[in-house]
Write a protein that holds these residues in place. Sequence first.
Motif, PDB file in Angstrom:
ATOM      1  N   UNK A   1       0.712  -1.251   0.205  1.00 57.41           N
ATOM      2  CA  UNK A   1       0.038   0.088  -0.176  1.00 57.41           C
ATOM      3  C   UNK A   1       1.026   1.382   0.181  1.00 57.41           C
ATOM      4  N   UNK A   2       0.565   2.116  -0.990  1.00 63.34           N
ATOM      5  CA  UNK A   2       1.227   3.455  -0.889  1.00 63.34           C
ATOM      6  C   UNK A   2       0.405   4.434  -0.270  1.00 63.34           C
ATOM      7  N   UNK A   3       0.909   5.217   0.432  1.00 61.58           N
ATOM      8  CA  UNK A   3       0.084   6.214   1.118  1.00 61.58           C
ATOM      9  C   UNK A   3       0.485   7.695   0.595  1.00 61.58           C
ATOM     10  N   UNK A   4      -0.065   8.512  -0.184  1.00 66.82           N
ATOM     11  CA  UNK A   4       0.308   9.693  -0.734  1.00 66.82           C
ATOM     12  C   UNK A   4      -0.528  10.656  -0.009  1.00 66.82           C
ATOM     13  N   UNK A   5       0.399  11.623   0.789  1.00 69.20           N
ATOM     14  CA  UNK A   5      -0.019  12.689   1.451  1.00 69.20           C
ATOM     15  C   UNK A   5      -0.164  14.051   0.737  1.00 69.20           C
ATOM     16  N   UNK A   6      -1.515  14.520   0.483  1.00 70.07           N
ATOM     17  CA  UNK A   6      -1.583  15.885   0.258  1.00 70.07           C
ATOM     18  C   UNK A   6      -1.814  16.827   1.250  1.00 70.07           C
ATOM     19  N   UNK A   7      -1.958  18.211   1.016  1.00 66.26           N
ATOM     20  CA  UNK A   7      -2.186  19.236   2.096  1.00 66.26           C
ATOM     21  C   UNK A   7      -3.154  18.805   2.942  1.00 66.26           C
ATOM     22  N   UNK A   8      -4.536  18.555   2.217  1.00 69.75           N
ATOM     23  CA  UNK A   8      -5.660  18.310   3.035  1.00 69.75           C
ATOM     24  C   UNK A   8      -6.064  16.971   2.894  1.00 69.75           C
ATOM     25  N   UNK A   9      -5.602  16.022   2.360  1.00 66.12           N
ATOM     26  CA  UNK A   9      -6.375  14.309   2.397  1.00 66.12           C
ATOM     27  C   UNK A   9      -5.078  13.522   2.272  1.00 66.12           C
ATOM     28  N   UNK A  10      -5.261  12.293   2.022  1.00 62.91           N
ATOM     29  CA  UNK A  10      -4.507  11.253   1.850  1.00 62.91           C
ATOM     30  C   UNK A  10      -5.078  10.560   0.804  1.00 62.91           C
ATOM     31  N   UNK A  11      -4.248  10.038  -0.371  1.00 62.95           N
ATOM     32  CA  UNK A  11      -4.794   8.933  -1.249  1.00 62.95           C
ATOM     33  C   UNK A  11      -3.974   7.651  -0.831  1.00 62.95           C
ATOM     34  N   UNK A  12      -5.013   6.640  -1.037  1.00 59.46           N
ATOM     35  CA  UNK A  12      -4.425   5.314  -0.616  1.00 59.46           C
ATOM     36  C   UNK A  12      -4.250   4.490  -1.867  1.00 59.46           C
ATOM     37  N   UNK A  13      -3.043   3.904  -2.166  1.00 52.56           N
ATOM     38  CA  UNK A  13      -3.203   3.197  -3.470  1.00 52.56           C
ATOM     39  C   UNK A  13      -2.681   1.631  -2.980  1.00 52.56           C
ATOM     40  N   UNK A  14      -3.401   0.827  -3.353  1.00 54.96           N
ATOM     41  CA  UNK A  14      -3.202  -0.658  -3.009  1.00 54.96           C
ATOM     42  C   UNK A  14      -3.111  -1.540  -4.302  1.00 54.96           C
ATOM     43  N   UNK A  15      -1.929  -2.325  -4.072  1.00 55.33           N
ATOM     44  CA  UNK A  15      -1.779  -3.304  -5.566  1.00 55.33           C
ATOM     45  C   UNK A  15      -1.468  -4.599  -4.801  1.00 55.33           C
ATOM     46  N   UNK A  16      -1.689  -5.587  -5.401  1.00 55.77           N
ATOM     47  CA  UNK A  16      -1.385  -7.080  -5.031  1.00 55.77           C
ATOM     48  C   UNK A  16      -1.096  -7.910  -6.211  1.00 55.77           C
ATOM     49  N   UNK A  17       0.042  -8.773  -6.097  1.00 54.46           N
ATOM     50  CA  UNK A  17      -0.006 -10.037  -7.086  1.00 54.46           C
ATOM     51  C   UNK A  17       0.074 -11.384  -6.374  1.00 54.46           C
ATOM     52  N   UNK A  18      -0.358 -11.354  -4.811  1.00 57.37           N
ATOM     53  CA  UNK A  18      -0.463 -12.538  -4.107  1.00 57.37           C
ATOM     54  C   UNK A  18      -1.900 -12.726  -4.002  1.00 57.37           C
ATOM     55  N   UNK A  19      -2.748 -11.876  -4.343  1.00 58.55           N
ATOM     56  CA  UNK A  19      -4.140 -12.112  -3.904  1.00 58.55           C
ATOM     57  C   UNK A  19      -4.862 -11.335  -4.683  1.00 58.55           C
ATOM     58  N   UNK A  20      -6.441 -11.336  -4.785  1.00 55.82           N
ATOM     59  CA  UNK A  20      -7.404 -10.867  -5.688  1.00 55.82           C
ATOM     60  C   UNK A  20      -8.356 -10.013  -4.817  1.00 55.82           C
ATOM     61  N   UNK A  21      -8.793  -9.150  -5.555  1.00 57.24           N
ATOM     62  CA  UNK A  21     -10.297  -8.479  -5.060  1.00 57.24           C
ATOM     63  C   UNK A  21     -10.753  -7.416  -6.270  1.00 57.24           C
TER      64      UNK A  21
END
Length: 328
Positions: free
Chosen positions: A217-237
């Motif tokens: 999971x990559x957490x990207x911090x902006x001045x007023x919010x956070x963006x969450x980026x999840x990626x996986x090659x070992x599981x599915x959703x």
Amino acid sequence: MPLKLAVLSTSRIVAEFMAHLTEMPEIQVTALCCRPQSEAKARAMAEAHGVPRVFTDEDACYAAGGFDAVYIGTANHLHYTAAKKALEAGYHVILEKPFTATAAEARELFDLADRKGVILFEAITTPYLPAYRFLRDNMGNIGPVRGAMASFCARSARYDDYLKGIWNTTFDPACNGGALNDMNVYNLHFFWGLLGMPEECEYRPSLGQNGIDTAGTALLYYPDFCAVALAAKDSESEKFASIQGPGGYLMLHGGTNSLDEVYAVLGGIRGGGTRTDAPRATRHRMAYEFAEFARIVAEKDRAAEAEARTRTLAVMELLDRLHADDVQ
């Protein structure tokens, strides 16, 4: 006139590209180049798609010519050296993601392209899909962003081999593999083009037996919010992404590499609001990036090339920062 192209590699992504050539009238593949051990596979691919020539040596391929550009679809760790060789030979290059191992390598390749007077372009689907313009156009309508998330997870067909101790390039740290480079890079392109560069970022990987990030999971911090980026090659959703603000939200059902179903819900509260759907792709997802590459080369559109370069370098710098963090 279509852009004449040599294709380097017989990888899975190259096979997918070749299978959809009929949807890319802007491109004409005139040569395939591969490793000697892949010659039989390359010749079968060439015969199936009407490609007249097959080479097992890059120098021989580039010396023979008969094309204007090279598509590089090799394993990740070979991108830099393969692109450098093609650029030095004087060809335009469209290079698969992840572009290079580091931003420094990317800058070096762009400098070389400038010296040679050719175009270097990242083969990244997301920004060239019809729905992406819709997302950009509607960012202002949702008001100040208050949250964003993206999930792009697919259990790799090679994961079972990995669990048995068979390390292919997908799960080999020495080959620039892993979930961040292979999957989350699409989420990063998706967010960077809509939200810009975060002020801070961090990466939380799930590590496999050899230290590779099989998910993260990559957490990207902006001045007023956070963006969450999840990626996986070992599981599915379910694959999805959303960006929300006081005025509504933007929604994607599907991967950030294909933008299958995109819509905006604006106005109203508690489930209300008006839904507007984005235009859907009418061609294979890869067709749009190749069409733009061919157009930039044909029209010598330096402004569009500069925009693409800025995007690539920004995402490479973001990858550098996330890899440097890599907190276990």
